[in-house]
Design a protein around this motif. Structure first.
Motif, PDB file in Angstrom:
ATOM      1  N   ASP A  66     -48.564  10.543 -39.981  1.00 40.86           N
ATOM      2  CA  ASP A  66     -47.220  10.540 -39.406  1.00 40.86           C
ATOM      3  C   ASP A  66     -46.261  10.141 -40.528  1.00 40.86           C
ATOM      4  OD1 ASP A  66     -44.920  10.255 -37.810  1.00 40.86           O
ATOM      5  OD2 ASP A  66     -46.032   9.380 -36.145  1.00 40.86           O
ATOM      6  N   PHE A  67     -45.010  10.551 -40.411  1.00 39.99           N
ATOM      7  CA  PHE A  67     -44.005  10.114 -41.390  1.00 39.99           C
ATOM      8  C   PHE A  67     -43.116   9.005 -40.835  1.00 39.99           C
ATOM      9  CE2 PHE A  67     -44.401  14.475 -43.424  1.00 39.99           C
ATOM     10  CZ  PHE A  67     -44.970  13.993 -44.594  1.00 39.99           C
ATOM     11  N   ASN A  68     -43.320   8.607 -39.593  1.00 40.50           N
ATOM     12  CA  ASN A  68     -42.489   7.589 -38.969  1.00 40.50           C
ATOM     13  C   ASN A  68     -42.882   6.198 -39.496  1.00 40.50           C
ATOM     14  OD1 ASN A  68     -41.155   5.783 -37.301  1.00 40.50           O
ATOM     15  ND2 ASN A  68     -41.692   6.815 -35.402  1.00 40.50           N
ATOM     16  N   PRO A  69     -41.967   5.476 -40.174  1.00 43.03           N
ATOM     17  CA  PRO A  69     -42.308   4.156 -40.732  1.00 43.03           C
ATOM     18  C   PRO A  69     -42.818   3.167 -39.687  1.00 43.03           C
ATOM     19  CG  PRO A  69     -40.206   4.937 -41.610  1.00 43.03           C
ATOM     20  CD  PRO A  69     -40.582   5.875 -40.500  1.00 43.03           C
ATOM     21  N   LEU A  70     -42.285   3.251 -38.458  1.00 41.53           N
ATOM     22  CA  LEU A  70     -42.729   2.336 -37.400  1.00 41.53           C
ATOM     23  C   LEU A  70     -44.195   2.562 -37.065  1.00 41.53           C
ATOM     24  CD1 LEU A  70     -42.054   0.189 -35.262  1.00 41.53           C
ATOM     25  CD2 LEU A  70     -41.363   2.056 -33.728  1.00 41.53           C
TER      26      LEU A  70
ATOM     27  N   GLN B  68     -45.750   6.372 -31.032  1.00 40.72           N
ATOM     28  CA  GLN B  68     -45.276   7.736 -31.229  1.00 40.72           C
ATOM     29  C   GLN B  68     -44.461   8.198 -30.020  1.00 40.72           C
ATOM     30  OE1 GLN B  68     -48.628  10.277 -32.149  1.00 40.72           O
ATOM     31  NE2 GLN B  68     -48.286  10.134 -34.348  1.00 40.72           N
ATOM     32  N   LYS B  69     -43.373   8.925 -30.315  1.00 38.69           N
ATOM     33  CA  LYS B  69     -42.530   9.534 -29.301  1.00 38.69           C
ATOM     34  C   LYS B  69     -42.406  11.027 -29.613  1.00 38.69           C
ATOM     35  CE  LYS B  69     -41.477   5.253 -28.071  1.00 38.69           C
ATOM     36  NZ  LYS B  69     -42.085   4.611 -26.895  1.00 38.69           N
ATOM     37  N   VAL B  70     -41.984  11.792 -28.634  1.00 35.76           N
ATOM     38  CA  VAL B  70     -41.823  13.229 -28.838  1.00 35.76           C
ATOM     39  C   VAL B  70     -40.802  13.502 -29.942  1.00 35.76           C
ATOM     40  CG1 VAL B  70     -41.077  15.402 -27.793  1.00 35.76           C
ATOM     41  CG2 VAL B  70     -42.467  13.804 -26.469  1.00 35.76           C
ATOM     42  N   CYS B  71     -39.678  12.816 -29.906  1.00 37.56           N
ATOM     43  CA  CYS B  71     -38.618  13.088 -30.882  1.00 37.56           C
ATOM     44  C   CYS B  71     -39.037  12.733 -32.299  1.00 37.56           C
ATOM     45  CB  CYS B  71     -37.342  12.351 -30.498  1.00 37.56           C
ATOM     46  SG  CYS B  71     -37.525  10.563 -30.324  1.00 37.56           S
ATOM     47  N   SER B  72     -39.683  11.573 -32.479  1.00 35.42           N
ATOM     48  CA  SER B  72     -40.071  11.151 -33.829  1.00 35.42           C
ATOM     49  C   SER B  72     -41.201  12.023 -34.377  1.00 35.42           C
ATOM     50  CB  SER B  72     -40.489   9.680 -33.845  1.00 35.42           C
ATOM     51  OG  SER B  72     -41.646   9.473 -33.051  1.00 35.42           O
ATOM     52  N   MET B  73     -42.128  12.416 -33.494  1.00 32.30           N
ATOM     53  CA  MET B  73     -43.237  13.252 -33.955  1.00 32.30           C
ATOM     54  C   MET B  73     -42.750  14.658 -34.269  1.00 32.30           C
ATOM     55  SD  MET B  73     -46.272  12.774 -34.802  1.00 32.30           S
ATOM     56  CE  MET B  73     -47.706  13.712 -35.305  1.00 32.30           C
ATOM     57  N   THR B  74     -41.751  15.128 -33.528  1.00 29.38           N
ATOM     58  CA  THR B  74     -41.159  16.429 -33.848  1.00 29.38           C
ATOM     59  C   THR B  74     -40.529  16.393 -35.234  1.00 29.38           C
ATOM     60  OG1 THR B  74     -40.701  16.827 -31.505  1.00 29.38           O
ATOM     61  CG2 THR B  74     -39.525  18.184 -33.088  1.00 29.38           C
TER      62      THR B  74
ATOM     63  N   LYS C 128     -47.224  11.975 -22.001  1.00 26.14           N
ATOM     64  CA  LYS C 128     -46.402  11.921 -23.214  1.00 26.14           C
ATOM     65  C   LYS C 128     -47.166  12.502 -24.404  1.00 26.14           C
ATOM     66  CE  LYS C 128     -43.705   7.912 -21.715  1.00 26.14           C
ATOM     67  NZ  LYS C 128     -43.435   6.459 -21.914  1.00 26.14           N
ATOM     68  N   LYS C 129     -48.451  12.201 -24.432  1.00 27.75           N
ATOM     69  CA  LYS C 129     -49.289  12.729 -25.511  1.00 27.75           C
ATOM     70  C   LYS C 129     -49.333  14.250 -25.441  1.00 27.75           C
ATOM     71  CE  LYS C 129     -53.835  11.832 -27.577  1.00 27.75           C
ATOM     72  NZ  LYS C 129     -55.129  11.139 -27.367  1.00 27.75           N
ATOM     73  N   LEU C 130     -49.440  14.784 -24.225  1.00 29.27           N
ATOM     74  CA  LEU C 130     -49.429  16.226 -24.041  1.00 29.27           C
ATOM     75  C   LEU C 130     -48.096  16.818 -24.480  1.00 29.27           C
ATOM     76  CD1 LEU C 130     -50.551  18.895 -22.938  1.00 29.27           C
ATOM     77  CD2 LEU C 130     -49.671  18.226 -20.689  1.00 29.27           C
ATOM     78  N   ALA C 131     -46.996  16.138 -24.127  1.00 29.15           N
ATOM     79  CA  ALA C 131     -45.668  16.627 -24.518  1.00 29.15           C
ATOM     80  C   ALA C 131     -45.526  16.655 -26.038  1.00 29.15           C
ATOM     81  CB  ALA C 131     -44.588  15.738 -23.897  1.00 29.15           C
ATOM     82  N   ILE C 132     -46.058  15.628 -26.711  1.00 22.25           N
ATOM     83  CA  ILE C 132     -46.031  15.611 -28.183  1.00 22.25           C
ATOM     84  C   ILE C 132     -46.788  16.809 -28.729  1.00 22.25           C
ATOM     85  CG2 ILE C 132     -46.880  14.388 -30.228  1.00 22.25           C
ATOM     86  CD1 ILE C 132     -46.358  11.751 -28.706  1.00 22.25           C
ATOM     87  N   TYR C 133     -47.993  17.029 -28.201  1.00 24.30           N
ATOM     88  CA  TYR C 133     -48.830  18.116 -28.697  1.00 24.30           C
ATOM     89  C   TYR C 133     -48.177  19.475 -28.465  1.00 24.30           C
ATOM     90  CZ  TYR C 133     -52.635  21.421 -29.188  1.00 24.30           C
ATOM     91  OH  TYR C 133     -53.404  22.500 -29.564  1.00 24.30           O
ATOM     92  N   GLU C 134     -47.711  19.721 -27.237  1.00 23.47           N
ATOM     93  CA  GLU C 134     -47.149  21.030 -26.912  1.00 23.47           C
ATOM     94  C   GLU C 134     -45.888  21.312 -27.728  1.00 23.47           C
ATOM     95  OE1 GLU C 134     -48.250  23.465 -24.973  1.00 23.47           O
ATOM     96  OE2 GLU C 134     -50.076  22.426 -24.465  1.00 23.47           O
ATOM     97  N   THR C 135     -45.030  20.309 -27.902  1.00 25.04           N
ATOM     98  CA  THR C 135     -43.800  20.496 -28.677  1.00 25.04           C
ATOM     99  C   THR C 135     -44.118  20.800 -30.134  1.00 25.04           C
ATOM    100  OG1 THR C 135     -42.615  18.970 -27.214  1.00 25.04           O
ATOM    101  CG2 THR C 135     -41.611  19.431 -29.354  1.00 25.04           C
ATOM    102  N   CYS C 136     -45.027  20.036 -30.717  1.00 23.39           N
ATOM    103  CA  CYS C 136     -45.370  20.217 -32.130  1.00 23.39           C
ATOM    104  C   CYS C 136     -46.154  21.509 -32.352  1.00 23.39           C
ATOM    105  CB  CYS C 136     -46.158  19.016 -32.637  1.00 23.39           C
ATOM    106  SG  CYS C 136     -45.189  17.490 -32.680  1.00 23.39           S
TER     107      CYS C 136
END
Length: 454
Positions: free
Chosen positions: A174-178, A218-224, A266-274
């Motif tokens: 991931d590139f998100n510092p958090l 992880q959130k949808v927006c940050s992972m996107t 939420k995990k599914l939403a991350i996967y489908e969006t990415c």
């Protein structure tokens, strides 16, 4: 993905880098004599036309990434490099003795860990040079290694390029510092960018990124945002895989709790969006959690029906013999498996006694081999076929019966002598393979063994 299907099929399940899976190997490992016989037989039959694959496990890391499920040894003492290098070479000599007079033809070589680049460029170059001195290198050999952006230097890339490496797999996550902070991963986008550009400048022909979804915070927006950065850097292939939360196996994962993780929706939403973003950017879904550009060898292998899956994951090279060197490394002799001692001390002790250092293994039954082939085909080609008695068994027929509900849910299409995974079913390929896991159905686990499917 249908949310009802997600809830229905989101159960613990293996990733099927092998069949049988490790928890279901026979309780008594093969004797050293029996294992040597299996290796020797497979080598004599396949070395000349296929070659062999090699996996080298470097367990050392300077710090523990708390999400990690690999076998590691945490230390900042780099004096451990030399004795471990010599141990790997001694184990290789033991296998050379098993092979006999013929030199092994190296078709594929991968260095994993741990952190392979924990070792100095000089030691890695020496290790590979000395290892190859007793072998022939196939003209189409593929050499790859795993690179931690936080400690992989230009000198590492240069040294390994000089001894034949043309593929590098970079652990982005991931590139998100958090997120990086909570998983104790110390690296930056700039380091990943430099490593990618330097590899291409030197002549590496394939760059892979490992990206993990389902990590804490992880959130949808940050992972996107992470996926868009990945797309800008344009790796040739991407392993976009689900975080396996197994704190009962890896205590380091107890640094965070389930409350810190995205729930299944939420995990599914991350996967489908990415996944959508990757496909729009030209990446093809070539297997479970793996994407590749059409110019990459992994995609070509998928398109041509040559994709293979083993303990190293998906590969475009298939050899019947895979020799794993180092702590916890697993070898595949086609008719059986063996896994090395997990601790460095136990590994050294076995080698000091000039013993092949495996502590557990499995010799396949006829049904194991049949089910392994069908599970392999489903994982790599999303279909499998059978023609006669040599392709089927009691466990196979039982698996077909278990697919009735999945067929109703339009995850599979079952025709005479042909099973196909539908587009809708690709996200559930692990569930489909589980239907054929005769050993799992004979002994349903009473405790946690595997991570969730989604």
């Amino acid at each position: 993905m249908d949310h009802q299907l997600l809830q229905k099929y989101n159960v613990p399940g293996p990733r099927y880098t092998s069949y049988p899976t490790v928890p279901y190997w026979q309780s008594t490992p093969p004797t050293p004599e029996r294992w040597s016989e299996l290796v020797r037989d497979t080598f004599s039959i396949t070395n000349q036309n296929q070659g062999i694959s090699l996996y080298l496990h470097i367990p050392f890391c300077e710090s523990l990434c708390t999400y990690c499920g690999c076998n590691t040894r945490i230390t900042v003492n780099h004096k451990v490099e030399r004795p471990y290098l010599e141990a790997l070479l001694k184990e290789w000599q033991l296998y050379l003795a098993v092979f006999g007079d013929k030199k092994p033809v190296i078709r594929e070589l991968h260095i994993g860990g741990g952190t392979p680049t924990f070792m100095s460029p000089e030691h890695l170059k020496e290790l590979i040079t000395r290892l190859l001195a007793g072998a022939e290198v196939h003209p189409q050999a593929e050499f790859s290694f795993e690179a931690h952006p936080g400690n992989t230097t230009d000198a590492h890339l240069e040294a390994l390029y000089e001894v034949g490496f043309r593929r590098v797999s970079i652990g982005v996550q991931d590139f998100n510092p958090l997120v990086l902070e909570i998983i104790n991963r110390h690296q930056t986008y700039e380091q990943v960018k430099h490593l990618t550009e330097k590899a291409r400048e030197l002549g590496y022909t394939s760059v892979n990124y490992d990206v993990v979804y389902g990590l804490p915070q992880q959130k949808v927006c940050s992972m996107t945002n992470t996926i868009f950065k990945v797309i800008q850097l344009r790796p040739d292939r991407i392993a976009f895989y689900s975080y396996a939360h197994v704190p009962w196996i890896k205590p380091g994962q107890r640094r965070f709790t389930e409350a810190d993780l995205p729930d299944s929706m939420k995990k599914l939403a991350i996967y489908e969006t990415c996944r959508g973003a990757l496909e729009m950017a030209g990446y093809e879904d070539i297997g479970m959690d793996h994407f590749a550009l059409k110019t990459d060898g992994l995609y070509r292998a998928f398109a041509e029906g040559r994709l293979h899956r083993n303990f190293m994951g998906y590969t475009d090279t298939q050899t019947a013999l895979l020799v794993g060197l180092g702590t916890s490394a697993i070898s595949d002799a086609w008719w059986g498996y063996a896994q090395n001692e997990k601790s460095v001390e136990a590994y050294y002790k076995r080698l000091e006694a000039s013993e092949l250092p495996f502590f557990r293994g499995h010799v396949h039954t006829r049904e194991d081999l049949i089910l392994r082939r069908h599970i392999q085909h489903l994982m790599c080609h999303f279909e499998t076929r059978w023609t006669g008695a040599s392709d089927v068994s009691e466990g196979f027929y039982a698996g077909l019966e278990r697919l009735a509900e999945m067929e109703q849910d339009e995850l599979v299409e079952l025709q005479p002598y042909h099973l196909r995974v539908t587009e809708k079913g690709r996200n559930f390929v692990r569930n489909i393979c589980m239907a054929f896991d005769a050993r799992l159905w004979k002994e349903v686990p009473q405790t946690n063994l595997f991570s969730q499917i989604i």
